[in-house]
Scaffold this motif. Structure first.
Motif, PDB file in Angstrom:
ATOM      1  N   ALA A 216       0.838  -1.201   0.000  1.00  0.00           N
ATOM      2  CA  ALA A 216       0.000   0.000   0.000  1.00  0.00           C
ATOM      3  C   ALA A 216       0.871   1.249   0.000  1.00  0.00           C
ATOM      4  CB  ALA A 216      -0.911  -0.003   1.223  1.00  0.00           C
ATOM      5  N   ALA A 217       0.578   2.152  -0.918  1.00  0.00           N
ATOM      6  CA  ALA A 217       1.330   3.400  -0.983  1.00  0.00           C
ATOM      7  C   ALA A 217       0.951   4.301   0.185  1.00  0.00           C
ATOM      8  CB  ALA A 217       1.057   4.112  -2.305  1.00  0.00           C
ATOM      9  N   PRO A 218       1.915   4.966   0.816  1.00  0.00           N
ATOM     10  CA  PRO A 218       1.581   5.884   1.918  1.00  0.00           C
ATOM     11  C   PRO A 218       0.906   7.136   1.387  1.00  0.00           C
ATOM     12  CG  PRO A 218       3.901   6.076   1.369  1.00  0.00           C
ATOM     13  CD  PRO A 218       3.367   4.943   0.532  1.00  0.00           C
ATOM     14  N   GLU A 219       0.138   7.770   2.226  1.00  0.00           N
ATOM     15  CA  GLU A 219      -0.490   9.033   1.841  1.00  0.00           C
ATOM     16  C   GLU A 219       0.598  10.065   1.562  1.00  0.00           C
ATOM     17  OE1 GLU A 219      -3.606  10.329   1.340  1.00  0.00           O
ATOM     18  OE2 GLU A 219      -4.240   8.237   1.278  1.00  0.00           O
ATOM     19  N   PRO A 220       0.546  10.749   0.420  1.00  0.00           N
ATOM     20  CA  PRO A 220       1.543  11.792   0.157  1.00  0.00           C
ATOM     21  C   PRO A 220       1.479  12.882   1.225  1.00  0.00           C
ATOM     22  CG  PRO A 220       0.326  11.231  -1.842  1.00  0.00           C
ATOM     23  CD  PRO A 220      -0.394  10.571  -0.706  1.00  0.00           C
ATOM     24  N   VAL A 221       2.613  13.515   1.464  1.00  0.00           N
ATOM     25  CA  VAL A 221       2.682  14.625   2.407  1.00  0.00           C
ATOM     26  C   VAL A 221       2.104  15.871   1.731  1.00  0.00           C
ATOM     27  CG1 VAL A 221       4.246  16.061   3.800  1.00  0.00           C
ATOM     28  CG2 VAL A 221       4.744  13.618   3.450  1.00  0.00           C
ATOM     29  N   ALA A 222       1.406  16.687   2.476  1.00  0.00           N
ATOM     30  CA  ALA A 222       0.907  17.947   1.917  1.00  0.00           C
ATOM     31  C   ALA A 222       2.086  18.776   1.439  1.00  0.00           C
ATOM     32  CB  ALA A 222       0.115  18.712   2.975  1.00  0.00           C
ATOM     33  N   ASP A 223       1.958  19.352   0.256  1.00  0.00           N
ATOM     34  CA  ASP A 223       3.109  20.022  -0.345  1.00  0.00           C
ATOM     35  C   ASP A 223       3.628  21.167   0.523  1.00  0.00           C
ATOM     36  OD1 ASP A 223       4.779  20.016  -2.857  1.00  0.00           O
ATOM     37  OD2 ASP A 223       4.150  22.123  -2.822  1.00  0.00           O
ATOM     38  N   ALA A 224       2.730  21.875   1.180  1.00  0.00           N
ATOM     39  CA  ALA A 224       3.143  22.989   2.028  1.00  0.00           C
ATOM     40  C   ALA A 224       3.986  22.533   3.209  1.00  0.00           C
ATOM     41  CB  ALA A 224       1.922  23.755   2.527  1.00  0.00           C
ATOM     42  N   ASP A 225       3.812  21.274   3.621  1.00  0.00           N
ATOM     43  CA  ASP A 225       4.539  20.745   4.775  1.00  0.00           C
ATOM     44  C   ASP A 225       5.751  19.892   4.374  1.00  0.00           C
ATOM     45  OD1 ASP A 225       2.517  21.851   6.343  1.00  0.00           O
ATOM     46  OD2 ASP A 225       1.315  20.004   6.238  1.00  0.00           O
ATOM     47  N   LEU A 226       5.932  19.690   3.081  1.00  0.00           N
ATOM     48  CA  LEU A 226       6.892  18.688   2.598  1.00  0.00           C
ATOM     49  C   LEU A 226       8.311  18.942   3.084  1.00  0.00           C
ATOM     50  CD1 LEU A 226       7.121  16.182   0.697  1.00  0.00           C
ATOM     51  CD2 LEU A 226       7.760  17.791  -1.111  1.00  0.00           C
TER      52      LEU A 226
END
Length: 345
Positions: A216-226
């Protein structure tokens, strides 16, 4: 504090010696051996493969005949290679790396794509000249993607075999079926037969990736918090931070034989706005990068789409599906490592 670099600002220049130095087991397989391979007792072909590869290793650097001839018969003793056929996850790369460690040198190990890229970087004749001085050539993930590869590798295998070089390869596809579904392989049966005639085929049975599915792919990080997320997780380390689209464009201008050097010294890759790749040539380049990242165990922190959506459904069901499944599996494992701290296996 993390050091920020950008792969899009790197254009590595690689010497012939640097290229050849890369034909060594990846860090994941740098200390494996036949003894560390654990055959599945339910799959006797795995233990048999270890036995045959030990015998093959003892033959490297020796003239034809002798013990190998007695084991395989006179006709097969003339063959230069051994070919491990089996599904994803049965330990083919572990076994191939174990063979490399067990055999005398000079020797080389790399993926099929790395060898075709070597020819592109050096020229065919120079590659033959260099590799003819080796005792063993190990080719992982042998696959034929197009007619050019077919003719190229047919000639290369024949010339290396004629020079006395022993060849070992792994693949998900039997030699005689290479190229099926990718191009008009029926038009290149002569070349494919030349390739298959170089090898004794060893089947390694085990559970295939198509029956296991992908992690299962992990949820991507929000770009603003990356960036803050990556800096906190990899404090004091070197981060390669790039926008996915810019990196994809940059890869087109870097020869794939240099991708290993492109990511040299990077502790983690941070990608802004991962998106679905829709062009086959672009996708295949990214597969090469995925393999190099996995080889060097570079964790990934990313925003945008999950890696399960990196390639189109048509790509995941087409002639290159095995490549794309492997890439998605590896990138997902590296993302789970980067974002969840799981060890990428």
């Amino acid at each position: 504090m993390a050091t920020i670099q950008h792969l899009t600002q790197r254009t590595p220049h690689v010497s012939i010696d640097d290229l050849l130095a890369g034909f060594h087991p990846s860090p994941r397989f740098d200390e494996v051996s036949f003894d560390s391979y654990r055959p599945d007792p339910k799959q006797p072909s795995q233990a048999e493969a270890v036995h045959l590869l030990r015998t093959f290793a003892s033959r490297v650097g020796q003239s034809e005949g002798g013990l190998f001839g007695k084991l395989f018969g006179k006709s097969k003793a003339k063959r230069a290679g051994i070919y491990l056929d089996g599904g994803f996850g049965v330990g083919k790369t572990h076994l191939l790396s174990s063979l490399w460690h067990a055999a005398p040198g000079p020797k080389a190990i790399g993926t099929f794509v790395e060898y075709t890229n070597l020819v592109g970087a050096l020229s065919f004749r120079k590659t033959v000249e260099v590799l003819s001085g080796y005792k063993l050539i190990c080719i992982d993930e042998f696959e034929l993607d197009d007619p050019g590869d077919t003719v190229l590798m047919s000639r290369l295998m024949r010339e290396l075999a004629d020079a006395g070089v022993k060849i070992a390869a792994t693949s998900n596809t039997l030699p005689g079926s290479l190229g099926d579904g990718r191009f008009a392989a029926v038009d290149f049966q002569r070349e494919i037969k030349v390739l298959s005639d170089q090898f004794d085929v060893v089947r390694i049975d085990g559970e295939d990736f198509r029956h296991r599915g992908l992690p299962a792919a992990p949820e991507p990080v929000a770009d603003a918090d990356l960036l803050d997320f990556a800096r906190s997780r990899y404090d004091g380390q070197v981060l390669a931070v790039d926008h996915f689209g810019d990196l994809v464009k940059h890869l087109a201008g870097v020869h794939p034989s240099r991708y290993r050097q492109l990511i040299s010294g990077v502790d983690a890759l941070v990608l802004h706005n991962v998106d679905t790749i829709t062009e086959q040539a672009v996708a295949l380049r990214f597969v090469v990068l995925a393999d190099r990242l996995y080889d060097k165990d570079v964790p990934i922190v990313a925003s945008g789409k999950p890696f399960s959506e990196l390639f189109t459904p048509e790509m995941m069901a087409g002639g290159y599906m095995k490549k794309y499944f492997r890439a998605v599996s590896r990138l997902t494992a590296l993302a789970r490592e980067g974002q969840k701290g799981e060890v990428a296996l």
